[in-house]
Design a protein around this motif. Structure first.
Motif, PDB file in Angstrom:
ATOM      1  N   SER A  58       0.818  -1.224   0.000  1.00  0.00           N
ATOM      2  CA  SER A  58       0.000   0.000   0.000  1.00  0.00           C
ATOM      3  C   SER A  58       0.848   1.268   0.000  1.00  0.00           C
ATOM      4  N   SER A  59       2.143   1.139  -0.302  1.00  0.00           N
ATOM      5  CA  SER A  59       3.008   2.328  -0.293  1.00  0.00           C
ATOM      6  C   SER A  59       2.693   3.212  -1.486  1.00  0.00           C
ATOM      7  N   SER A  60       2.904   4.482  -1.307  1.00  0.00           N
ATOM      8  CA  SER A  60       2.655   5.465  -2.368  1.00  0.00           C
ATOM      9  C   SER A  60       3.864   6.394  -2.468  1.00  0.00           C
ATOM     10  N   LYS A  61       3.769   7.357  -3.329  1.00  0.00           N
ATOM     11  CA  LYS A  61       4.861   8.308  -3.499  1.00  0.00           C
ATOM     12  C   LYS A  61       4.932   9.317  -2.370  1.00  0.00           C
ATOM     13  N   ASP A  62       3.987   9.265  -1.482  1.00  0.00           N
ATOM     14  CA  ASP A  62       4.001  10.168  -0.331  1.00  0.00           C
ATOM     15  C   ASP A  62       5.250   9.913   0.508  1.00  0.00           C
ATOM     16  N   SER A  63       5.925  10.946   0.941  1.00  0.00           N
ATOM     17  CA  SER A  63       7.186  10.827   1.669  1.00  0.00           C
ATOM     18  C   SER A  63       7.003  10.206   3.047  1.00  0.00           C
ATOM     19  N   SER A  64       5.803  10.227   3.588  1.00  0.00           N
ATOM     20  CA  SER A  64       5.589   9.702   4.933  1.00  0.00           C
ATOM     21  C   SER A  64       5.460   8.185   4.957  1.00  0.00           C
ATOM     22  N   SER A  65       5.175   7.544   3.812  1.00  0.00           N
ATOM     23  CA  SER A  65       5.008   6.096   3.768  1.00  0.00           C
ATOM     24  C   SER A  65       6.344   5.418   3.495  1.00  0.00           C
ATOM     25  N   SER A  66       6.463   4.162   3.977  1.00  0.00           N
ATOM     26  CA  SER A  66       7.692   3.398   3.791  1.00  0.00           C
ATOM     27  C   SER A  66       7.460   2.266   2.802  1.00  0.00           C
ATOM     28  N   ASP A  67       8.536   1.825   2.176  1.00  0.00           N
ATOM     29  CA  ASP A  67       8.431   0.747   1.199  1.00  0.00           C
ATOM     30  C   ASP A  67       8.392  -0.627   1.845  1.00  0.00           C
ATOM     31  N   PHE A  68       8.699  -0.713   3.156  1.00  0.00           N
ATOM     32  CA  PHE A  68       8.792  -2.001   3.821  1.00  0.00           C
ATOM     33  C   PHE A  68       7.958  -1.995   5.106  1.00  0.00           C
ATOM     34  N   VAL A  69       7.436  -3.183   5.452  1.00  0.00           N
ATOM     35  CA  VAL A  69       6.589  -3.311   6.636  1.00  0.00           C
ATOM     36  C   VAL A  69       6.991  -4.568   7.411  1.00  0.00           C
ATOM     37  N   CYS A  70       6.441  -4.676   8.623  1.00  0.00           N
ATOM     38  CA  CYS A  70       6.637  -5.875   9.437  1.00  0.00           C
ATOM     39  C   CYS A  70       5.703  -6.973   8.929  1.00  0.00           C
ATOM     40  N   PRO A  71       6.189  -8.189   8.696  1.00  0.00           N
ATOM     41  CA  PRO A  71       5.308  -9.249   8.179  1.00  0.00           C
ATOM     42  C   PRO A  71       4.308  -9.768   9.212  1.00  0.00           C
ATOM     43  N   VAL A  72       4.488  -9.439  10.495  1.00  0.00           N
ATOM     44  CA  VAL A  72       3.592  -9.945  11.545  1.00  0.00           C
ATOM     45  C   VAL A  72       2.527  -8.918  11.897  1.00  0.00           C
ATOM     46  N   THR A  73       2.974  -7.700  12.242  1.00  0.00           N
ATOM     47  CA  THR A  73       2.040  -6.664  12.691  1.00  0.00           C
ATOM     48  C   THR A  73       1.602  -5.721  11.585  1.00  0.00           C
ATOM     49  N   GLY A  74       2.332  -5.676  10.471  1.00  0.00           N
ATOM     50  CA  GLY A  74       1.988  -4.761   9.386  1.00  0.00           C
ATOM     51  C   GLY A  74       2.441  -3.331   9.616  1.00  0.00           C
ATOM     52  N   LEU A  75       3.275  -3.058  10.642  1.00  0.00           N
ATOM     53  CA  LEU A  75       3.767  -1.708  10.908  1.00  0.00           C
ATOM     54  C   LEU A  75       4.800  -1.300   9.854  1.00  0.00           C
ATOM     55  N   GLU A  76       4.731  -0.023   9.466  1.00  0.00           N
ATOM     56  CA  GLU A  76       5.669   0.473   8.469  1.00  0.00           C
ATOM     57  C   GLU A  76       7.040   0.708   9.099  1.00  0.00           C
ATOM     58  N   MET A  77       8.082   0.420   8.321  1.00  0.00           N
ATOM     59  CA  MET A  77       9.456   0.611   8.783  1.00  0.00           C
ATOM     60  C   MET A  77       9.897   2.033   8.408  1.00  0.00           C
ATOM     61  N   ASN A  78       9.364   3.012   9.157  1.00  0.00           N
ATOM     62  CA  ASN A  78       9.638   4.424   8.850  1.00  0.00           C
ATOM     63  C   ASN A  78      10.313   5.168  10.002  1.00  0.00           C
ATOM     64  N   GLY A  79      10.712   4.467  11.055  1.00  0.00           N
ATOM     65  CA  GLY A  79      11.378   5.115  12.177  1.00  0.00           C
ATOM     66  C   GLY A  79      10.475   5.393  13.356  1.00  0.00           C
ATOM     67  N   LYS A  80       9.175   5.283  13.181  1.00  0.00           N
ATOM     68  CA  LYS A  80       8.265   5.526  14.296  1.00  0.00           C
ATOM     69  C   LYS A  80       8.216   4.330  15.247  1.00  0.00           C
ATOM     70  N   HIS A  81       8.578   3.159  14.736  1.00  0.00           N
ATOM     71  CA  HIS A  81       8.570   1.930  15.536  1.00  0.00           C
ATOM     72  C   HIS A  81       9.944   1.279  15.422  1.00  0.00           C
ATOM     73  N   ARG A  82      10.339   0.618  16.490  1.00  0.00           N
ATOM     74  CA  ARG A  82      11.635  -0.057  16.501  1.00  0.00           C
ATOM     75  C   ARG A  82      11.542  -1.389  15.754  1.00  0.00           C
ATOM     76  N   PHE A  83      12.558  -1.637  14.912  1.00  0.00           N
ATOM     77  CA  PHE A  83      12.632  -2.866  14.134  1.00  0.00           C
ATOM     78  C   PHE A  83      13.950  -3.574  14.445  1.00  0.00           C
ATOM     79  N   VAL A  84      13.914  -4.905  14.336  1.00  0.00           N
ATOM     80  CA  VAL A  84      15.115  -5.705  14.556  1.00  0.00           C
ATOM     81  C   VAL A  84      15.300  -6.655  13.376  1.00  0.00           C
ATOM     82  N   CYS A  85      16.567  -7.036  13.180  1.00  0.00           N
ATOM     83  CA  CYS A  85      16.935  -8.008  12.149  1.00  0.00           C
ATOM     84  C   CYS A  85      17.463  -9.263  12.833  1.00  0.00           C
ATOM     85  N   ILE A  86      17.046 -10.433  12.350  1.00  0.00           N
ATOM     86  CA  ILE A  86      17.572 -11.707  12.837  1.00  0.00           C
ATOM     87  C   ILE A  86      18.786 -12.048  11.973  1.00  0.00           C
TER      88      ILE A  86
END
Length: 285
Positions: A93-121
C-alpha cells in the motif's frame, strides 16, 4: 535620537543578540536515516544489507567500499561476512508520499519508517518489528521458521543505549566465526592426512597385487612355454612316424613292382620253350 519622524529604535535593533543554532527537523532526519544508504545517502534499493551496528546500506555501496573506491571510516566492516543481506517485506500500500515506507513488518503490518523499533535476525536476515517479538515470543523466525537466539537480534538504526549491546554481540559473533573457521581448517587438515594415508595404503596394496600378478604371469608363461615345447616334440614325432610309414610304403611298392617285372620276363621265356618242344614233337611224329 535625532531621527526624523520621531522613530524610537528597539533594543533588538541596537544590541546584537547571539542567534540560536538551527535545529534539525526530527521527522525529516528520521525519514532520511530509514530510507537512505548510510554511505552514499542515496535511496535504499534492493538488495539492502545491515552491519553489526544496525546501519542500513545498499549492497553496491558496500562492494565499492570494500574495493577501496570509497574512503570512509567503517572499521567494523572488513568483508561481506560483516554485513547481513536483509529479507524485507514489501509494503503493497506504499505510495509516493514521503511519509510512507516501502517495507513493513510481516507480523504486525507496521511500516518501517522510524516511528517503531525494528530488529533483524542475523541468522536469516528477516526483519520484524520489536512489538511482534514482545507480543508473540518465540525462538523461531516468524517469516522463515529458522531458529535463533537473543544474540542474533540486531536493532535497526539503534539509539545510543543500544550501541554498546550491539558492539558486544558483534565481538561474540566474530569470535564464534573464528572458532568455526579454525575448526574447519583442522577438520580439512585431518581429512587431507586421512586421504594421504588411504592413498599410500592403496598404492602398497596395488604394488603387492601387481607383484603377485607378475609372478603368476611368469609361472603361466613358463608353463605355456613348456606345453608348447611338449607339443612341438609331439608334432615332430608324428611327422617322423608319418615319414617312416611313407618310406615303408614306397619301399614295399618298389619291391612289388620289381617282382611283377620279373614274372612278366619269365612268362615269355616259358612260352617260347614250350613252342619249341611242340614243334620238335610234331616233326618227330
Amino acid at each position: 535620537m535625532g531621527l526624523d519622524g520621531g522613530t524610537i529604535p528597539t533594543r533588538g535593533e541596537l544590541v546584537q543578540v547571539k542567534k540560536k543554532p538551527e535545529q534539525k527537523d526530527k521527522h525529516s532526519d528520521t525519514h532520511h536515516k530509514w530510507n537512505n544508504c548510510t554511505i552514499t545517502q542515496l535511496p535504499l534499493e534492493l538488495p539492502v544489507v545491515l552491519c553489526h551496528l544496525g546501519m542500513l546500506f545498499n549492497k553496491s555501496s558496500i562492494l565499492e567500499f570494500l574495493l577501496g573506491k570509497l574512503k570512509l571510516n567503517f572499521q567494523h566492516i572488513e568483508s561481506l561476512k560483516d554485513v547481513c543481506e536483509l529479507n524485507l517485506t514489501l509494503n503493497r500500500s506504499s505510495s509516493k508520499d514521503s511519509s510512507s515506507s516501502d517495507f513493513v513488518c510481516p507480523v504486525t503490518g507496521l511500516e518501517m519508517n522510524g516511528k517503531h523499533r525494528f530488529v533483524c535476525i542475523w541468522q536469516c536476515g528477516c526483519v520484524v518489528s520489536e512489538r511482534a517479538l514482545k507480543e508473540v515470543p518465540s525462538t523461531a523466525c516468524y517469516k522463515c521458521g529458522k531458529q535463533y537466539i537473543t544474540n542474533d537480534l540486531v536493532h535497526i538504526n539503534p539509539n545510543d543505549a543500544d550501541f554498546e549491546v550491539l558492539r558486544e554481540r558483534m565481538a561474540q559473533r566474530k569470535a564464534l566465526r573464528k572458532m568455526a573457521s579454525s575448526s574447519k581448517c583442522s577438520k580439512s587438515e585431518a581429512s587431507e592426512a586421512q586421504k594421504q594415508t588411504d592413498v599410500n595404503s592403496s598404492c602398497a596394496a596395488f604394488n603387492s597385487s601387481h607383484a603377485s600378478t607378475s609372478s603368476s604371469v611368469c609361472i603361466v608363461t613358463s608353463k605355456r612355454k613348456e606345453d608348447n615345447s611338449n607339443n612341438n616334440e609331439y608334432l615332430h614325432n608324428i611327422k617322423k612316424s608319418k615319414k617312416l610309414k611313407k618310406s615303408h610304403k614306397k619301399h614295399k611298392k618298389n619291391k612289388m613292382h620289381k617282382h611283377h617285372k620279373r614274372d612278366t620276363d619269365v612268362k615269355p621265356q616259358l612260352h617260347s620253350g614250350w613252342s619249341e618242344i611242340l614243334s620238335r614233337r610234331s616233326t618227330h611224329w
